[in-house]
Enzyme design. Structure first.
Site, PDB file in Angstrom:
ATOM      1  N   GLY A   1       0.802  -1.217   0.000  1.00  0.00           N
ATOM      2  CA  GLY A   1       0.000   0.000   0.000  1.00  0.00           C
ATOM      3  C   GLY A   1       0.830   1.259   0.000  1.00  0.00           C
TER       4      GLY A   1
ATOM      5  N   GLU B   1      -3.979   0.837  10.883  1.00  0.00           N
ATOM      6  CA  GLU B   1      -4.220   1.500   9.599  1.00  0.00           C
ATOM      7  C   GLU B   1      -5.714   1.533   9.348  1.00  0.00           C
ATOM      8  OE1 GLU B   1      -2.886  -0.695   6.199  1.00  0.00           O
ATOM      9  OE2 GLU B   1      -0.831  -0.634   6.884  1.00  0.00           O
TER      10      GLU B   1
ATOM     11  N   HIS C   1       3.800  -8.380   6.983  1.00  0.00           N
ATOM     12  CA  HIS C   1       5.038  -7.742   7.444  1.00  0.00           C
ATOM     13  C   HIS C   1       5.998  -8.743   8.100  1.00  0.00           C
ATOM     14  CE1 HIS C   1       2.532  -3.767   8.056  1.00  0.00           C
ATOM     15  NE2 HIS C   1       2.714  -4.069   6.783  1.00  0.00           N
TER      16      HIS C   1
ATOM     17  N   ASN D   1       4.358   0.297   9.907  1.00  0.00           N
ATOM     18  CA  ASN D   1       4.645  -0.437   8.670  1.00  0.00           C
ATOM     19  C   ASN D   1       6.158  -0.423   8.424  1.00  0.00           C
ATOM     20  OD1 ASN D   1       2.242   1.349   8.745  1.00  0.00           O
ATOM     21  ND2 ASN D   1       1.550  -0.040   7.173  1.00  0.00           N
TER      22      ASN D   1
HETATM   23  P1  FAE Z   1      11.043  -8.005  -0.275  1.00  0.00           P
HETATM   24  O1  FAE Z   1      10.524  -6.672  -0.658  1.00  0.00           O
HETATM   25  O2  FAE Z   1      10.064  -9.071   0.086  1.00  0.00           O
HETATM   26  O3  FAE Z   1      11.955  -8.514  -1.484  1.00  0.00           O
HETATM   27  C1  FAE Z   1      12.542  -9.786  -1.531  1.00  0.00           C
HETATM   28  C2  FAE Z   1      12.639 -10.218  -2.987  1.00  0.00           C
HETATM   29  O4  FAE Z   1      13.458 -11.383  -3.074  1.00  0.00           O
HETATM   30  C3  FAE Z   1      11.300 -10.584  -3.621  1.00  0.00           C
HETATM   31  O5  FAE Z   1      11.152  -9.883  -4.841  1.00  0.00           O
HETATM   32  C4  FAE Z   1      11.402 -12.094  -3.838  1.00  0.00           C
HETATM   33  O6  FAE Z   1      10.675 -12.554  -4.965  1.00  0.00           O
HETATM   34  C5  FAE Z   1      12.890 -12.292  -3.998  1.00  0.00           C
HETATM   35  N1  FAE Z   1      13.367 -13.638  -3.638  1.00  0.00           N
HETATM   36  C6  FAE Z   1      13.022 -14.387  -2.558  1.00  0.00           C
HETATM   37  N2  FAE Z   1      13.702 -15.549  -2.525  1.00  0.00           N
HETATM   38  C7  FAE Z   1      14.519 -15.541  -3.629  1.00  0.00           C
HETATM   39  C8  FAE Z   1      15.469 -16.470  -4.156  1.00  0.00           C
HETATM   40  N3  FAE Z   1      15.746 -17.625  -3.522  1.00  0.00           N
HETATM   41  N4  FAE Z   1      16.096 -16.148  -5.315  1.00  0.00           N
HETATM   42  C9  FAE Z   1      15.827 -14.971  -5.948  1.00  0.00           C
HETATM   43  N5  FAE Z   1      14.930 -14.064  -5.490  1.00  0.00           N
HETATM   44  C10 FAE Z   1      14.294 -14.343  -4.339  1.00  0.00           C
HETATM   45  O7  FAE Z   1      12.062  -7.903   0.943  1.00  0.00           O
HETATM   46  N6  FAE Z   1       5.104  -2.237   4.266  1.00  0.00           N
HETATM   47  C11 FAE Z   1       5.037  -0.907   4.520  1.00  0.00           C
HETATM   48  O8  FAE Z   1       5.971  -0.334   5.093  1.00  0.00           O
HETATM   49  N7  FAE Z   1       3.924  -0.183   4.135  1.00  0.00           N
HETATM   50  C12 FAE Z   1       2.855  -0.769   3.512  1.00  0.00           C
HETATM   51  O9  FAE Z   1       1.883  -0.085   3.152  1.00  0.00           O
HETATM   52  C13 FAE Z   1       2.905  -2.174   3.279  1.00  0.00           C
HETATM   53  N8  FAE Z   1       1.846  -2.827   2.725  1.00  0.00           N
HETATM   54  C14 FAE Z   1       1.973  -4.152   2.392  1.00  0.00           C
HETATM   55  C15 FAE Z   1       0.926  -4.786   1.728  1.00  0.00           C
HETATM   56  C16 FAE Z   1       1.071  -6.113   1.310  1.00  0.00           C
HETATM   57  C17 FAE Z   1      -0.053  -6.803   0.620  1.00  0.00           C
HETATM   58  C18 FAE Z   1       2.286  -6.803   1.559  1.00  0.00           C
HETATM   59  C19 FAE Z   1       2.482  -8.225   1.110  1.00  0.00           C
HETATM   60  C20 FAE Z   1       3.322  -6.179   2.230  1.00  0.00           C
HETATM   61  C21 FAE Z   1       3.183  -4.861   2.659  1.00  0.00           C
HETATM   62  N9  FAE Z   1       4.207  -4.204   3.320  1.00  0.00           N
HETATM   63  C22 FAE Z   1       4.098  -2.870   3.629  1.00  0.00           C
HETATM   64  C23 FAE Z   1       5.449  -4.909   3.707  1.00  0.00           C
HETATM   65  C24 FAE Z   1       6.651  -4.568   2.799  1.00  0.00           C
HETATM   66  O10 FAE Z   1       6.284  -4.690   1.446  1.00  0.00           O
HETATM   67  C25 FAE Z   1       7.809  -5.517   3.150  1.00  0.00           C
HETATM   68  O11 FAE Z   1       8.140  -5.294   4.506  1.00  0.00           O
HETATM   69  C26 FAE Z   1       9.040  -5.268   2.298  1.00  0.00           C
HETATM   70  O12 FAE Z   1       8.762  -5.473   0.937  1.00  0.00           O
HETATM   71  C27 FAE Z   1      10.187  -6.184   2.711  1.00  0.00           C
HETATM   72  O13 FAE Z   1      11.354  -5.731   2.048  1.00  0.00           O
HETATM   73  P2  FAE Z   1      12.597  -6.698   1.862  1.00  0.00           P
HETATM   74  O14 FAE Z   1      13.655  -5.932   1.164  1.00  0.00           O
HETATM   75  O15 FAE Z   1      12.918  -7.335   3.166  1.00  0.00           O
END
Ligand code: FAE
Length: 547
Positions: A164, A403, A488, A526
């Site tokens: 979001g 939220e 999260h 968040n």
């Molecule tokens: P992330 O963004 O998950 O990136 C990891 C990447 O690594 C992904 O693209 C994976 O596909 C990739 N990956 C995983 N394993 C492998 C592998 N073995 N080989 C190659 N690639 C791989 O990690 N947070 C907020 O602060 N505000 C919001 O409004 C909010 N809303 C959200 C709504 C939804 C529906 C969801 C699902 C999450 C939300 N979040 C929000 C959480 C936030 O998106 C999340 O904390 C971050 O994206 C995490 O960041 P990272 O860099 O840890």
């Protein structure tokens, strides 16, 4: 079916039949929805992926917040970086001319390798609303980890594709509990501002908020919060608010105002593809392999690391297995992705020197969802912006920050919907299940009771004040709490425990963790601004001392 809910609003002539008719036309009958176009299949195949046998100075696993910060700052320091991403590039339109599908009509683009959607709100008026879709490398993974479903973005941009965009810096007085080993002055003086600038964070214009139809739901949320004495706050976001104003005025193609959220935004949202990743690519030093999944990292004979990568097609089948080498490897696969890799690699002997903290300290940021059934004189609006802009802060008194979330169904639901972040103290651990050949997480569904109790400090009071009740039809039949999931995930390779105080993994020089797995389970708000700011802090130190 929630008869009590219907009863509550039935008196003013919104019949049960009309509700259900509206619901089925909006949410769609159970059907096999859409197939990928030939253009999409070709684009996926035509991406320029890493060559087998390649050697790269730095390999980054994952393209979410941590990975994107690392790639940009390393490239700016003159270092060539290759990023490996298991999801798709999300740069090619489907047959409807759009890259992403709408929340109200999830199709093959919606879920990661499922044949049926797994929507966070599984029911409406008690009826299940999930529908069949072709198996595809879709954008949202609903990963079932035993006692909890962990939602994660899949594709170039990671979670920024699906989330979001709520970009919240924790209150400074809470920071000591979020990252106890990190200097708060440095974070609030340098790295939070740097992260907010890099992400393009801004806050809604309050005067516009007060007038526009698409935030009626949030104004109802404000009225109810304030009448019960809770602080209501505007929450910053990475969405382009000027664009949203034009959407609402009908002068540009609609995204948030058309209810887009969860499966990608076709316009308006500054995901990482538009910010850090665009800048990283512009340096000419960063390349990306989408639809590539890292399965192993181990010390190489001549120094550096051997990395094994499966290239997959859009059905999720491995088409090629590649072995490459890298001088340095950054784990940025997200809390679950990084933790699963590290726990497996330690247990199977590929990275034997990882310490006993590996896989520990995982939390769900205390996520719990609920809806409230409003009176008929408190409609929340047919048109709801998919981008939340506000919250109710009861962290200090009750351990909950809620939220005010949209329920963008396209019909009037009379529901107020909330995602609460709570001070849930429970922490789970990842472990290697040798018999099944996979990593397990020992989270217990019952551990969410603490979160429910904290969320109730807000919503029991509001319900008592307003004379309203909880919705019981959104998560099953007569089920109030969405306590089965998290958006999260945090922890699993905790800073200053599994790594040193800058994300260097113990026992294997040249391996780093730089994503949400560093944060021990909770950020009080968040999480992505904190993940980004911590990555900015750590990469600055690593570039200065290790490269
Ligand atoms: P992330 O963004 O998950 O990136 C990891 C990447 O690594 C992904 O693209 C994976 O596909 C990739 N990956 C995983 N394993 C492998 C592998 N073995 N080989 C190659 N690639 C791989 O990690 N947070 C907020 O602060 N505000 C919001 O409004 C909010 N809303 C959200 C709504 C939804 C529906 C969801 C699902 C999450 C939300 N979040 C929000 C959480 C936030 O998106 C999340 O904390 C971050 O994206 C995490 O960041 P990272 O860099 O840890």
């Amino acid at each position: 079916m929630s008869d009590s809910v219907m009863h509550d609003k039935g008196s003013k002539g919104v019949s049960r039949r009309r509700f259900i008719a509206g619901t089925s036309s909006i949410l769609g009958a159970v059907a096999l929805a859409g197939h990928p176009t030939a253009a999409q299949a070709k684009a996926a195949a035509a991406a320029a992926p890493i060559d087998p046998g390649a050697h790269v100075p730095v390999l980054v696993i994952g393209t979410g917040y941590g990975g994107s910060v690392a790639a940009l700052r390393l490239a700016q320091a003159g270092i060539d970086v290759h990023m490996i991403e298991m999801g798709m590039a999300w740069d090619t339109p489907g047959s409807d001319g759009k890259i992403f599908c709408n929340t109200t009509s999830p199709d093959y683009r919606s879920y990661w390798l499922r044949t049926k959607t797994k929507q966070p709100i599984s029911n409406f008026l008690g009826f299940p609303i999930d529908k069949n879709t072709p198996r595809h490398t879709g954008i949202l993974d609903a990963e079932e980890m035993g006692g909890i479903i962990v939602y994660q973005g899949r594709g170039v941009g990671g979670g920024s594709l699906v989330n979001g965009g709520m970009a919240v810096t924790p209150r400074r007085e809470n920071f000591g509990a979020v990252l106890p080993s990190v200097n708060a002055d440095e974070m609030y003086g340098t790295y939070y501002p740097r992260a907010n600038a890099g992400l393009g964070v801004s806050t809604i214009d309050p005067a516009w908020f007060d007038t526009v139809d698409c935030y009626q739901y949030a104004r109802v949320g404000r009225k109810h919060a304030q009448r019960s004495g809770f602080p209501f706050i505007f929450v910053p976001d990475v969405y382009d608010w000027d664009y949203m104003k034009q959407e609402a005025a009908g002068t540009v193609p609609k995204s948030a105002v058309a209810g887009e959220i969860l499966y990608g935004n076709n316009h308006g949202k500054k995901s990482l593809q538009q910010t850090y990743i665009a800048q990283a690519k512009a340096t000419g030093k960063v390349t990306i392999s989408p639809l590539h999944k890292v399965t192993s990292v181990a010390p190489a004979a001549g120094g550096g690391y051997t990395v094994v990568i499966d290239q997959i097609n859009t059905n999720g089948d491995t088409t090629t297995t590649k072995t490459v080498t890298a001088d340095k490897v950054f784990f940025a696969a997200g809390s679950v992705g990084t933790s699963k890799l590290l726990v497996k690699l330690k247990a199977t002997g590929a990275l034997p020197n990882l310490n006993s903290e590996t896989g520990k300290g995982w939390g769900d940021n205390g996520n719990v969802m609920c809806g409230r059934a409003n009176h008929l004189w408190d409609p929340t609006g047919k048109v709801q912006s998919g981008i939340p802009c506000s919250g109710i802060d009861n962290w200090a008194a009750g351990g909950a920050f809620a939220e005010v979330a949209p329920l963008p169904t396209g019909i009037e639901t009379y529901a107020s919907f909330y995602l609460s972040i709570t001070k849930n103290p429970n922490r789970a651990q990842f472990s290697w299940n040798a018999a099944a050949g996979k990593v397990d997480l020992n989270w217990q569904t019952a551990w969410k009771q603490a979160s429910i109790d904290m969320a109730k400090t807000i919503f029991d009071k509001i319900n008592a004040k307003e004379g309203t009740i909880y919705r019981t039809d959104l998560f099953g039949t007569y089920k109030i709490w969405g306590d089965h999931l998290t958006y999260h995930p945090l922890g699993g390779a905790v800073l200053n425990k599994a790594t040193d105080n800058y994300g260097r993994l113990h026992g294997h020089p040249g391996l780093y963790v730089i994503d949400g797995s560093l944060i021990p389970g909770n950020t009080s708000v968040n999480p992505f601004v904190t993940i980004t700011a911590l990555a900015e802090r750590n990469i600055e130190k690593i570039i200065a001392t290790d490269l």
